[in-house]
Design a protein around this motif. Structure first.
Motif, PDB file in Angstrom:
ATOM      1  N   GLN A  81     -68.590  -8.186  -5.846  1.00  0.00           N
ATOM      2  CA  GLN A  81     -67.186  -8.063  -6.235  1.00  0.00           C
ATOM      3  C   GLN A  81     -66.649  -6.667  -5.918  1.00  0.00           C
ATOM      4  OE1 GLN A  81     -65.068 -10.906  -8.122  1.00  0.00           O
ATOM      5  NE2 GLN A  81     -66.292 -11.287  -6.320  1.00  0.00           N
ATOM      6  N   ALA A  82     -67.024  -6.189  -4.739  1.00  0.00           N
ATOM      7  CA  ALA A  82     -66.558  -4.882  -4.284  1.00  0.00           C
ATOM      8  C   ALA A  82     -65.103  -4.989  -3.840  1.00  0.00           C
ATOM      9  CB  ALA A  82     -67.424  -4.377  -3.136  1.00  0.00           C
ATOM     10  N   THR A  83     -64.422  -3.843  -3.829  1.00  0.00           N
ATOM     11  CA  THR A  83     -63.026  -3.802  -3.396  1.00  0.00           C
ATOM     12  C   THR A  83     -62.962  -3.366  -1.941  1.00  0.00           C
ATOM     13  OG1 THR A  83     -62.283  -3.251  -5.626  1.00  0.00           O
ATOM     14  CG2 THR A  83     -60.774  -2.781  -3.829  1.00  0.00           C
ATOM     15  N   LEU A  84     -62.429  -4.218  -1.094  1.00  0.00           N
ATOM     16  CA  LEU A  84     -62.287  -3.909   0.323  1.00  0.00           C
ATOM     17  C   LEU A  84     -60.935  -3.264   0.573  1.00  0.00           C
ATOM     18  CD1 LEU A  84     -63.450  -4.169   3.220  1.00  0.00           C
ATOM     19  CD2 LEU A  84     -62.245  -6.349   3.388  1.00  0.00           C
ATOM     20  N   THR A  85     -60.959  -2.069   1.126  1.00  0.00           N
ATOM     21  CA  THR A  85     -59.734  -1.340   1.449  1.00  0.00           C
ATOM     22  C   THR A  85     -59.583  -1.258   2.963  1.00  0.00           C
ATOM     23  OG1 THR A  85     -60.913   0.763   1.406  1.00  0.00           O
ATOM     24  CG2 THR A  85     -59.919   0.027  -0.664  1.00  0.00           C
ATOM     25  N   GLY A 122     -58.095  -4.072  -1.876  1.00  0.00           N
ATOM     26  CA  GLY A 122     -57.439  -2.913  -2.469  1.00  0.00           C
ATOM     27  C   GLY A 122     -55.930  -2.992  -2.387  1.00  0.00           C
ATOM     28  N   LEU A 123     -55.290  -1.989  -2.978  1.00  0.00           N
ATOM     29  CA  LEU A 123     -53.830  -1.940  -2.975  1.00  0.00           C
ATOM     30  C   LEU A 123     -53.267  -1.875  -1.568  1.00  0.00           C
ATOM     31  CD1 LEU A 123     -53.190   0.490  -5.932  1.00  0.00           C
ATOM     32  CD2 LEU A 123     -52.441  -1.858  -5.798  1.00  0.00           C
ATOM     33  N   ASP A 124     -54.017  -1.295  -0.647  1.00  0.00           N
ATOM     34  CA  ASP A 124     -53.507  -1.180   0.718  1.00  0.00           C
ATOM     35  C   ASP A 124     -53.684  -2.463   1.513  1.00  0.00           C
ATOM     36  OD1 ASP A 124     -56.214  -1.019   0.741  1.00  0.00           O
ATOM     37  OD2 ASP A 124     -56.349   0.835   1.907  1.00  0.00           O
ATOM     38  N   LEU A 125     -54.354  -3.458   0.946  1.00  0.00           N
ATOM     39  CA  LEU A 125     -54.506  -4.745   1.628  1.00  0.00           C
ATOM     40  C   LEU A 125     -53.807  -5.863   0.876  1.00  0.00           C
ATOM     41  CD1 LEU A 125     -58.206  -4.654   2.869  1.00  0.00           C
ATOM     42  CD2 LEU A 125     -56.127  -4.271   4.167  1.00  0.00           C
ATOM     43  N   ARG A 126     -54.154  -6.034  -0.387  1.00  0.00           N
ATOM     44  CA  ARG A 126     -53.545  -7.139  -1.128  1.00  0.00           C
ATOM     45  C   ARG A 126     -52.620  -6.670  -2.232  1.00  0.00           C
ATOM     46  NH1 ARG A 126     -56.773 -10.244  -5.537  1.00  0.00           N
ATOM     47  NH2 ARG A 126     -56.100  -8.350  -6.575  1.00  0.00           N
ATOM     48  N   GLY A 127     -52.837  -5.466  -2.718  1.00  0.00           N
ATOM     49  CA  GLY A 127     -52.078  -5.008  -3.874  1.00  0.00           C
ATOM     50  C   GLY A 127     -52.883  -5.178  -5.140  1.00  0.00           C
ATOM     51  N   GLY A 128     -52.227  -5.258  -6.241  1.00  0.00           N
ATOM     52  CA  GLY A 128     -52.896  -5.377  -7.531  1.00  0.00           C
ATOM     53  C   GLY A 128     -51.846  -5.359  -8.618  1.00  0.00           C
ATOM     54  N   VAL A 129     -52.146  -4.657  -9.697  1.00  0.00           N
ATOM     55  CA  VAL A 129     -51.227  -4.581 -10.826  1.00  0.00           C
ATOM     56  C   VAL A 129     -50.790  -3.138 -11.014  1.00  0.00           C
ATOM     57  CG1 VAL A 129     -50.898  -5.062 -13.267  1.00  0.00           C
ATOM     58  CG2 VAL A 129     -52.371  -6.523 -11.912  1.00  0.00           C
ATOM     59  N   HIS A 130     -49.524  -2.975 -11.266  1.00  0.00           N
ATOM     60  CA  HIS A 130     -48.933  -1.647 -11.434  1.00  0.00           C
ATOM     61  C   HIS A 130     -48.395  -1.544 -12.859  1.00  0.00           C
ATOM     62  CE1 HIS A 130     -46.213   1.788 -10.353  1.00  0.00           C
ATOM     63  NE2 HIS A 130     -45.493   1.253 -11.323  1.00  0.00           N
ATOM     64  N   PHE A 131     -48.848  -0.529 -13.579  1.00  0.00           N
ATOM     65  CA  PHE A 131     -48.337  -0.255 -14.924  1.00  0.00           C
ATOM     66  C   PHE A 131     -47.710   1.132 -14.943  1.00  0.00           C
ATOM     67  CE2 PHE A 131     -52.033  -3.033 -15.956  1.00  0.00           C
ATOM     68  CZ  PHE A 131     -51.339  -4.066 -16.557  1.00  0.00           C
ATOM     69  N   MET A 132     -46.604   1.258 -15.668  1.00  0.00           N
ATOM     70  CA  MET A 132     -46.074   2.574 -15.979  1.00  0.00           C
ATOM     71  C   MET A 132     -46.074   2.729 -17.488  1.00  0.00           C
ATOM     72  SD  MET A 132     -42.504   4.462 -14.958  1.00  0.00           S
ATOM     73  CE  MET A 132     -42.962   4.571 -13.236  1.00  0.00           C
TER      74      MET A 132
END
Length: 617
Positions: free
Chosen positions: A494-498, A129-139
């Motif tokens: 392919q679950a998201t680990l947070t 998750g974003l709190d572990l690896r991050g991801g992609v941010h769009f505005m």
């Protein structure tokens, strides 16, 4: 008594083998990459594109680690983010010279470093998750003027219908951006129209003024209604983005409003960021309008004359111009479902639409009154309209079912159906910022999360080995297998680990060892009661099973409740929690008994077992 048949050991070996294979990718990490995908169905990403990309990289002295071409996308992997960003700019300049008419989507990505043989087995690391690896941010920037213009266009059509019903004659209705202008020949008729608008259209405020020999009534959306339209546009766009991301299968997305006209989208652990960017950036809206078949329109189609007043010029998929009226009969808001399929007559790819009750009624009335005329179905993407099909109405069409067909591929039909099914956007949006983001809690918190699981495991195994001796070793091995299977299942799903998921993983370790504590204490109790060693082992596992099952089922019920009613971090915790319970029941009971049977089962004259001190009364 304490012997497993061969098939049970086969199950254990297969579980360990599969668990090891699907856990391995998580140890190789990820590398920054640039991904190239087709932005249009008519464009293909093939070896020629790969050669152009490699030439562009060579021109700026960049050597990629790996270049792979699969599933219609090109992925170029690098060893640092600096090279990744530099490569993206070079590839963007080479493949997308005109940003307004892009044939390719060039996006940042993160690719697993897994070996090819693991990838061939569909073994991939679990998402973080974003709190572990991050991801992609769009505005995304929402085009608010377009939302108001769309509302004004709809109101203009409604005013035209309302004046016709009240038998109020006018000299013409036109729209100039967000302003509606109505012309009359005398002031008395203008005042009658003004009363109709004030009674039926509370969102409009009107002013009147002479216009040469005629009189002009100007209607604009009042500020309160304009603010409401803008708020509804943001809310509808956020809902639509949720639906589109759900179609993409992204876990735990963050979609929230920022300011009055911007939406932030964070996609944790996504793999195909190019596809996500394409789906989010596309503003597919459906409109149904009538085609103008007058002589002036025919002349305008061939470029021999101006476009008639009240009409617009669009191109169809064959590159031919079609003149359609500005009045919108139906929009995507009247759409309840869109599914890809095939035309029953020529077996070409098509999209089957289902309209709501209001849309079905309007469509039925229009087709009844317009037999022999052409109706255009337009699809607007990224601000550009295209005539998908413009068939001649042969008869009245009821039932609310419409088919879109017209030289589209199966992939294009699937994408179009997805966009329409996810809901139309109330206003177009544009991606104004895109970046890959690092862990929101920082690398230190990631290390602490893994340390908590590691040291929790070490502490539990140390206690078990000291207190229960050899049976404690068996329990510790079973605990390690539980952790292995849990990571494998998360990777397979392919679950998201947070970070809450890691907390659940640490909790699962304590809960999983609890089952072995029950078993070991039950074996000790049987030994205290004077049972033989083999009988004590057999009775200990058999009699502890009911208690283990009851405790795990009740805990699983609580976990399922969190999964059903929770959201965000709570769901991340619940997923790992529930899966950990299931894997612990296999490892703590089935696997650990297999180890005990393998060690003690073949000893016919077993005098004692290494299970620590057995205190006798």
């Amino acid at each position: 008594m304490n012997r497993y048949p061969l098939w049970k050991y086969a199950i254990i070996v297969i579980a360990l083998l599969v668990g090891s294979i699907y856990t391995l990718p998580n140890f190789f990490g990820e590398a920054p990459a640039v991904q190239v995908s087709a932005a249009k169905s008519s464009v293909k990403v093939d070896l020629a594109v790969q050669e152009r990309v490699q030439a562009a990289l060579a021109a700026v002295s960049l050597a990629p680690d790996v270049v792979t071409l699969d599933n219609g996308s090109l992925k170029v992997r690098f060893d640092s983010t600096d090279k990744q960003l530099k490569a993206k700019d070079a590839i963007q300049q080479a493949l997308v010279p005109d940003a307004n008419d892009a044939s390719y989507v060039v996006a940042l990505n993160l690719l697993a470093r897994s070996p090819a043989w693991l990838t061939s087995l569909n073994a991939a690391p679990m998402y973080l998750g974003l709190d572990l690896r991050g991801g992609v941010h769009f505005m995304l920037q929402v085009d608010m003027p377009a939302a108001l213009t769309k509302k004004a266009e709809s109101l203009a059509g409604d005013i035209r219908t309302g004046l016709r019903e009240k038998n109020v004659r006018h000299s013409g209705i036109s729209r100039n951006n967000q302003t509606i202008e109505i012309r009359f020949r005398d002031m008395e008729t203008l005042e009658a129209a003004q009363r109709v608008i004030q009674d039926q259209f509370l969102d409009l405020q009107t002013t009147s003024a002479p216009d040469g020999a005629d009189f002009k009534l100007t209607a604009v959306i009042n500020p309160v209604a304009a603010k409401r339209v803008q708020e509804q546009a943001i809310k509808q766009n956020i809902t639509t983005l949720h639906n589109r991301i759900n179609e993409l299968g992204v876990a735990e997305p963050v979609i929230q409003q920022q300011g009055t006209d911007r939406i932030v989208v964070q996609l944790p652990g996504v793999q195909d960021t190019a596809k996500a960017k394409d789906i989010l950036g596309r503003t597919a809206t459906l409109e149904i309008r009538m085609v103008d078949d007058s002589a002036e329109a025919r002349s305008a189609e061939f470029g021999n004359g101006p476009v008639p007043f009240g009409t617009e010029r669009f191109m169809d998929r064959n590159g031919q111009a079609v003149i359609v009226k500005k009045q919108v009969i139906l929009t995507g808001e009247n759409l309840t479902d869109a599914q890809p399929g095939f035309d029953t007559q020529n077996q070409e790819a098509a999209v089957h639409l289902t309209l709501d009750a209001k849309g079905a009624r309007i469509f039925k009335d229009v087709t009844r009154e317009s037999v022999g005329k052409r109706m255009a179905i337009l699809l607007f993407e990224k601000g550009k309209g295209e005539v998908v099909t413009a068939p001649v109405i042969r008869s009245e069409i009821g039932g609310g079912r419409v088919q879109i067909s017209g030289r589209m591929s199966t992939v294009e039909a699937n994408d179009t159906a997805l966009l329409l099914r996810a809901g139309s956007l109330a206003a177009p949006m544009e991606i104004i910022e895109e970046r890959t983001i690092g862990p929101s809690l920082g690398a230190e918190n990631i290390a602490k999360g893994f340390d908590s699981v590691t040291w929790g495991f070490v502490a539990v195994t140390a206690f078990m080995c000291i207190y229960y001796m050899l049976f404690g070793v068996f329990s510790s091995v079973a605990l390690a297998v539980n952790l292995l299977l849990l990571v494998a299942v998360l990777s397979m799903l392919q679950a998201t680990l947070t970070l809450p998921g890691m907390a659940a993983m640490a909790l699962v370790l304590g809960m999983a060892i609890d089952a072995n504590v029950l078993i070991n204490e039950r074996v000790r109790e049987e030994l205290r009661n004077g049972a033989s060693a083999q009988s004590a082992i057999h009775a200990g596992y058999d009699r502890a099973w009911a208690t283990i099952l009851d405790s795990n089922v009740t805990t699983l019920i609580a976990g399922l409740a969190l999964l059903a009613f929770g959201s965000g971090p709570v769901r991340g915790f619940a997923v790992v929690h529930c899966l950990g319970i299931l894997t612990s029941m296999f490892s703590a009971v089935f696997f650990s008994r297999g180890l005990v049977n393998l060690w003690y089962g073949r000893k016919k004259k077993l005098q004692s077992v290494s299970i620590g001190t057995v205190w006798r009364a």
